[in-house]
Write an enzyme that holds these catalytic residues in place. Structure first.
Site, mmCIF file in Angstrom:
data_model
loop_
_atom_site.group_PDB
_atom_site.id
_atom_site.type_symbol
_atom_site.label_atom_id
_atom_site.label_comp_id
_atom_site.label_asym_id
_atom_site.label_seq_id
_atom_site.Cartn_x
_atom_site.Cartn_y
_atom_site.Cartn_z
ATOM 1 N N ASP A 63 75.495 48.750 27.648
ATOM 2 C CA ASP A 63 76.741 48.738 28.411
ATOM 3 C C ASP A 63 76.481 49.018 29.885
ATOM 4 O OD1 ASP A 63 79.598 48.678 28.744
ATOM 5 O OD2 ASP A 63 79.545 50.857 28.906
ATOM 6 N N ASP B 132 79.905 42.537 34.783
ATOM 7 C CA ASP B 132 79.956 43.421 33.623
ATOM 8 C C ASP B 132 79.489 42.725 32.353
ATOM 9 O OD1 ASP B 132 80.725 45.858 32.188
ATOM 10 O OD2 ASP B 132 82.330 44.624 31.353
#
Length: 373
Positions: A88, A267
């Protein structure tokens, strides 16, 4: 605040080419695809839930969508206990479920005597802090992390490792942010640069592949891209500055301007390419008959317009990063396999809606499948 000068973002062409091998003092690990693909009717809503904190003005860790997140395997302890952790870039902590790692089975574990608690929006986790050996590739070093005794919203997940800016770290030791594994690899001299390179293999159907990408610690893998690296600093504009945020000088559909100079986030945990409401409207007004599909939250484009579609270009650091129609449209066979209609043409570009809060875009997996980062 993010330390701007020390945290460059790099973007490159992701087309694979035979080239020189990756430099020495790097570590390469495969990225495992999720065990199941998120269906089209959930992709947009899950992306919005990931960034719901922006709508409240809270620039904290992003929510985690386990079924769209990629995994890396690392070893914890001595002997190593292998765990698959969510990779992440919207957070900076490492934690593992107590059911998947036992400090008592490691000869090198050490309790730090502190507890942690993290709220992700999509769930929460809490437990105790430990220090232990961590193995990534051929390197072993000491890492502080959390061992979760409770975790809600993470069914089937063994843990998470974050590679966002250090200031996103929630787990602290002695009041200080805990360095990420790449920071510790660099501090130990195991890698030559405090850099990670991310490659996502484009998905061309609705199925799954166990290995669907690669993360390189300490540099880039030049076999995974063509062209030259474009370096840009982390933006100074909030809220993008709290994450891996960048500035763009323009977004264009063909020659039509969708947006002038603006800022957003790159992201790995977001599926789609999300634009502000104003920019989505500006984009799709150029495509006759394009409309929002209420069943999926995605935009659909009439079949009569497919042959007329133009490229979409993000100009970043003076370099044009272009997506062709085949790159920003959902392939029809993939749409059917993901719960959509094979008779519709869906776009991977959607709206941030109420979550934008001054943010103009988020470049998610469907951008990163085409550009190495």
């Amino acid at each position: 605040m993010v330390k701007i000068t020390a945290l460059p973002i790099l973007l490159l062409s992701a087309a694979c080419v035979l080239a020189a091998p990756a430099p020495k003092n790097v570590v390469k690990l495969p990225l495992k695809a999720p065990s199941k693909r998120v269906e089209l009717q959930h992709a947009h809503s899950k992306d919005l839930s990931r960034w719901a904190n922006l709508a409240t003005g809270s620039y904290s860790v992003a929510a985690i969508n386990a079924d769209v997140s990629y995994l890396i395997t690392i070893g914890l302890g001595t002997p190593a206990q292998d765990v698959d952790l969510i990779f992440d870039t919207g957070s900076s902590d490492l934690w593992v479920q107590s059911s998947d790692y036992s400090p008592t089975k490691s000869s090198t574990s050490k309790s730090l005597g502190e507890t942690f608690s993290i709220e992700y929006g999509s769930g929460s986790t809490s437990g105790k802090e430990y220090s232990d050996k961590i193995t990534i590739g051929s390197y072993t070093f000491t890492q502080e992390f959390g061992v979760a005794t409770t975790a809600s919203g993470f069914d089937g997940v063994q843990g998470l490792v974050g590679f966002g800016p250090d200031d996103l770290s929630v787990i602290t030791s002695g009041g200080e942010n805990i360095p990420t594994p790449v920071d510790n690899l660099y501090a130990a001299g195991d890698i030559s640069s405090d850099v990670i390179g991310v490659y996502f293999k484009p998905i061309t159907d609705g199925g799954t592949e166990e290995t669907n990408g690669e993360i390189t610690f300490g540099g880039v893998d030049s076999t995974k891209y063509t062209g030259s690296i474009t370096y840009v600093p982390v933006t100074t504009t909030s809220p993008a500055s709290y994450y891996w945020g960048i500035d763009v000088s323009s977004i264009k559909y063909g020659t039509a301007t969708v947006s002038g100079a603006t800022h957003g986030i790159v992201d790995t945990g977001t599926t789609l390419i999300l634009l502000s409401s104003a920019d989505v409207t500006a984009l799709y007004k150029n495509i006759s008959g394009a409309k929002l599909d209420s069943a999926t939250g995605l935009y659909t484009i009439p079949s009569s317009q497919i042959s007329n579609l133009k490229n979409i270009t993000f100009t970043i650091g003076g370099t044009a990063f272009t997506l062709t129609p085949s790159q920003y449209l959902v392939p029809s066979n993939q749409a059917a396999n993901l719960g959509g209609s094979s008779s519709k043409y869906y776009s991977w570009i959607g709206s941030l809606g109420d979550n934008e809060s001054g943010l103009a875009f988020i470049l998610g997996q469907k951008f990163l499948e085409n550009y190495y980062s």
